[in-house]
Design a protein around this motif. Structure first.
Motif, PDB file in Angstrom:
ATOM      1  N   GLU A  67       6.928  -3.967  -4.255  1.00  0.00           N
ATOM      2  CA  GLU A  67       7.314  -2.567  -4.071  1.00  0.00           C
ATOM      3  C   GLU A  67       7.801  -1.961  -5.385  1.00  0.00           C
ATOM      4  O   GLU A  67       7.454  -0.816  -5.718  1.00  0.00           O
ATOM      5  CB  GLU A  67       8.406  -2.447  -3.007  1.00  0.00           C
ATOM      6  N   ARG A 101       3.128   3.857 -10.571  1.00  0.00           N
ATOM      7  CA  ARG A 101       2.849   5.241 -10.188  1.00  0.00           C
ATOM      8  C   ARG A 101       3.751   6.219 -10.930  1.00  0.00           C
ATOM      9  O   ARG A 101       3.299   7.272 -11.396  1.00  0.00           O
ATOM     10  CB  ARG A 101       3.033   5.430  -8.687  1.00  0.00           C
ATOM     11  N   ALA A 107       4.805  -1.407  -7.718  1.00  0.00           N
ATOM     12  CA  ALA A 107       4.034  -0.222  -7.343  1.00  0.00           C
ATOM     13  C   ALA A 107       4.741   1.057  -7.783  1.00  0.00           C
ATOM     14  O   ALA A 107       4.103   2.001  -8.264  1.00  0.00           O
ATOM     15  CB  ALA A 107       3.803  -0.217  -5.835  1.00  0.00           C
ATOM     16  N   ARG A 108       6.053   1.099  -7.635  1.00  0.00           N
ATOM     17  CA  ARG A 108       6.800   2.300  -8.006  1.00  0.00           C
ATOM     18  C   ARG A 108       6.743   2.541  -9.522  1.00  0.00           C
ATOM     19  O   ARG A 108       6.564   3.676  -9.968  1.00  0.00           O
ATOM     20  CB  ARG A 108       8.257   2.171  -7.556  1.00  0.00           C
ATOM     21  N   GLU A 165       0.842  -1.186   0.000  1.00  0.00           N
ATOM     22  CA  GLU A 165       0.000   0.000   0.000  1.00  0.00           C
ATOM     23  C   GLU A 165       0.883   1.245   0.000  1.00  0.00           C
ATOM     24  O   GLU A 165       1.960   1.252   0.615  1.00  0.00           O
ATOM     25  CB  GLU A 165      -0.924   0.021   1.229  1.00  0.00           C
ATOM     26  N   ASP A 166       0.416   2.292  -0.674  1.00  0.00           N
ATOM     27  CA  ASP A 166       1.179   3.530  -0.739  1.00  0.00           C
ATOM     28  C   ASP A 166       1.287   4.178   0.631  1.00  0.00           C
ATOM     29  O   ASP A 166       0.355   4.114   1.447  1.00  0.00           O
ATOM     30  CB  ASP A 166       0.529   4.523  -1.712  1.00  0.00           C
ATOM     31  N   SER A 167       2.402   4.843   0.870  1.00  0.00           N
ATOM     32  CA  SER A 167       2.609   5.519   2.149  1.00  0.00           C
ATOM     33  C   SER A 167       1.709   6.737   2.319  1.00  0.00           C
ATOM     34  O   SER A 167       1.466   7.166   3.446  1.00  0.00           O
ATOM     35  CB  SER A 167       4.070   5.952   2.277  1.00  0.00           C
ATOM     36  N   ASP A 168       1.220   7.313   1.209  1.00  0.00           N
ATOM     37  CA  ASP A 168       0.361   8.504   1.299  1.00  0.00           C
ATOM     38  C   ASP A 168      -1.118   8.154   1.233  1.00  0.00           C
ATOM     39  O   ASP A 168      -1.941   9.031   0.946  1.00  0.00           O
ATOM     40  CB  ASP A 168       0.719   9.508   0.202  1.00  0.00           C
ATOM     41  N   ASN A 169      -1.462   6.905   1.462  1.00  0.00           N
ATOM     42  CA  ASN A 169      -2.873   6.527   1.471  1.00  0.00           C
ATOM     43  C   ASN A 169      -3.641   7.316   2.530  1.00  0.00           C
ATOM     44  O   ASN A 169      -3.204   7.438   3.668  1.00  0.00           O
ATOM     45  CB  ASN A 169      -3.018   5.025   1.762  1.00  0.00           C
ATOM     46  N   ARG A 197      -4.459   3.370  -2.578  1.00  0.00           N
ATOM     47  CA  ARG A 197      -4.040   2.400  -3.595  1.00  0.00           C
ATOM     48  C   ARG A 197      -3.529   1.139  -2.922  1.00  0.00           C
ATOM     49  O   ARG A 197      -2.762   1.205  -1.960  1.00  0.00           O
ATOM     50  CB  ARG A 197      -2.947   2.988  -4.496  1.00  0.00           C
ATOM     51  N   ARG A 228      -7.688   1.175  -6.917  1.00  0.00           N
ATOM     52  CA  ARG A 228      -7.650   2.591  -6.569  1.00  0.00           C
ATOM     53  C   ARG A 228      -9.015   3.018  -6.029  1.00  0.00           C
ATOM     54  O   ARG A 228     -10.039   2.777  -6.667  1.00  0.00           O
ATOM     55  CB  ARG A 228      -7.289   3.447  -7.784  1.00  0.00           C
ATOM     56  N   TYR A 277      -1.817  -2.624  -3.952  1.00  0.00           N
ATOM     57  CA  TYR A 277      -1.158  -3.374  -5.017  1.00  0.00           C
ATOM     58  C   TYR A 277      -1.066  -4.846  -4.625  1.00  0.00           C
ATOM     59  O   TYR A 277      -0.851  -5.176  -3.457  1.00  0.00           O
ATOM     60  CB  TYR A 277       0.248  -2.836  -5.275  1.00  0.00           C
TER      61      TYR A 277
END
Length: 437
Positions: free
Chosen positions: A342, A349, A345-346, A261-265, A276, A306, A278
């Motif tokens: 990871e 995005r 995901a990178r 999961e994104d750190s800015d969720n 997001r 998303r 993944y």
């Protein structure tokens, strides 16, 4: 007090003065003649001369003049001509670093004729080699995306559609890897194979949009020495449904699926709140893709979920969260069997983030959509020089956080490009003063 300010206000005033002075110094030093600028101006001399007789202006000088104009905030050839004729000392200050000097500045017609006739592949090779030396280091992520030149619509193809340039650029630095103009009798997919011939992938990851989602594109990238991540869209309906059912079954077994999961969720960014999630699967993928076009080519499957909430403001300016949630699920297919979730995901995005930044900067800051240069190789040569300028500005921008491309170009224009050796002398003098003080 005599000045009419309180002690606190005076302290704040002088702190702001000191901060602004330091910021001006930072701008001056970072916008000096950096190594990559000098190296590019020297490298332009490697572009082949197309004229048989000795010209008044060499190809390297004409290309350098256009690059200097782009760095100093000009977007059209006519404006560049006006700028260089009004600032000959500034232009020659740049040129002398490359061992050049011109007494009379060239006209816009002279510059345009050169841009029309210079071999764009030769210029691409020079800029690409320069960008490899300065920007394209470490683990590389290359995004491939097409871009239209809207203002050329009425000049080509009977006004039915604008010309397209297919770009391959480094996502992190924005440095151009390759570009090719899309022919009027083909599409972006048809030119992808020719684009790959101009690139040295060497293990780089390629991400594309839905127009390239087929096995032929992935095979071409693998044969060129790279890796590819494809999004499954409507052009693969049967495979998409099979992958969807496969991922639903696999998610019940956590031993097969990796999650991220994104750190800015949950954080509010750009007027919306996004979450997001993944998922990545390596096991049993070969059995799923058996008897399909991707058999023996793809070995991993990914999924991105998303969830988006839109932030609204009422008439009193109070923030409220729109309760309608937009849900989107996209499935991806990859050739590598050991990629981590990871990394997946990178890449997903950064592809759209990099594409939007490059294309947005080209259109909004450099007015590429408004360019009407289409004769010969002019459109491609100008596009290459714009992207080289973006690479330089993006590198400077990292050192001056919070500054826009527009502010950087205006400061470069106002400061006139401080020579790099002068900055080093100034810095050493400043250090000596600080020690003695």
């Amino acid at each position: 007090m005599a000045c009419g300010r309180s002690k606190y206000a005076q302290n704040r005033y002088f702190r702001n003065l000191q901060r602004n002075a330091q910021r001006a110094l930072d701008r001056a030093t970072t916008m000096a003649f950096a190594n990559e600028v000098n190296d590019l101006l020297i490298s332009l001399s490697e572009v082949c001369e197309y004229r048989s007789r000795k010209p008044m202006y060499s190809v390297a000088v004409l290309l350098a003049v256009v690059l200097i104009g782009f760095l100093c905030g000009e977007n059209t050839i006519k404006n560049i001509e006006t700028f260089i004729k009004n600032n000959p000392d500034t232009v020659n200050m740049y040129l002398k670093e490359a061992g050049q000097y011109i007494k009379d500045m060239p006209s816009d017609s002279t510059i345009l004729r050169a841009l029309h006739d210079i071999d764009c592949l030769d210029l691409l090779a020079v800029i690409n080699e320069w960008s490899y030396r300065h920007f394209q280091k470490g683990h590389r992520h290359i995004a491939v995306d097409g871009k239209a030149i809207r203002a050329c619509l009425k000049k080509c193809f009977g006004g039915t559609h604008p010309p397209y340039i297919l770009n391959a650029f480094d996502v992190e630095s924005g440095a151009i890897h390759a570009q090719i103009q899309v022919g009027d009798k083909t599409n972006e997919m048809g030119e992808l194979f020719n684009l790959l011939d101009l690139m040295n992938l060497d293990g780089a990851y390629i991400t594309v949009d839905a127009a390239f989602s087929n096995a032929a594109a992935m095979r071409a990238v693998l044969n060129a020495g790279g890796h590819m991540i494809l999004a499954l869209k409507g052009n693969q309906p049967n495979l998409t449904e099979a992958v969807k059912a496969f991922m639903q079954d696999a998610q019940s077994n956590t031993d097969f699926v990796q999650y991220w999961e994104d750190s800015d969720n949950g954080n509010a960014l750009h007027g919306r709140i996004c979450n997001r999630r993944y998922a990545l699967v390596h096991a049993c993928v070969d059995d799923l893709l058996k008897d399909t076009d991707f058999e023996g080519v793809a070995h991993s499957i990914g999924m991105v979920e998303r969830y988006r909430k839109v932030i609204r403001y009422d008439e009193n300016g109070q923030k409220c969260i729109h309760q309608d949630i937009e849900v989107q699920t996209v499935y991806y297919i990859m050739d590598e069997s050991d990629i981590s979730v990871e990394e997946f995901a990178r890449y997903v995005r950064n592809h759209w983030a990099g594409s939007e930044i490059i294309h947005y900067t080209l259109d909004v800051e450099f007015d590429e959509d408004m360019s009407r240069v289409i004769k010969g190789n002019g459109m491609q040569n100008l596009s290459l020089l714009r992207k080289a300028a973006i690479s330089i500005l993006a590198d400077i921008k990292k050192k001056t956080k919070g500054m826009s491309f527009h502010d950087l170009r205006q400061d470069i224009r106002d400061l006139g490009g401080i020579p790099y050796d002068h900055v080093l002398v100034f810095e050493s003098t400043d250090d000596e003063c600080s020690k003695t003080g």
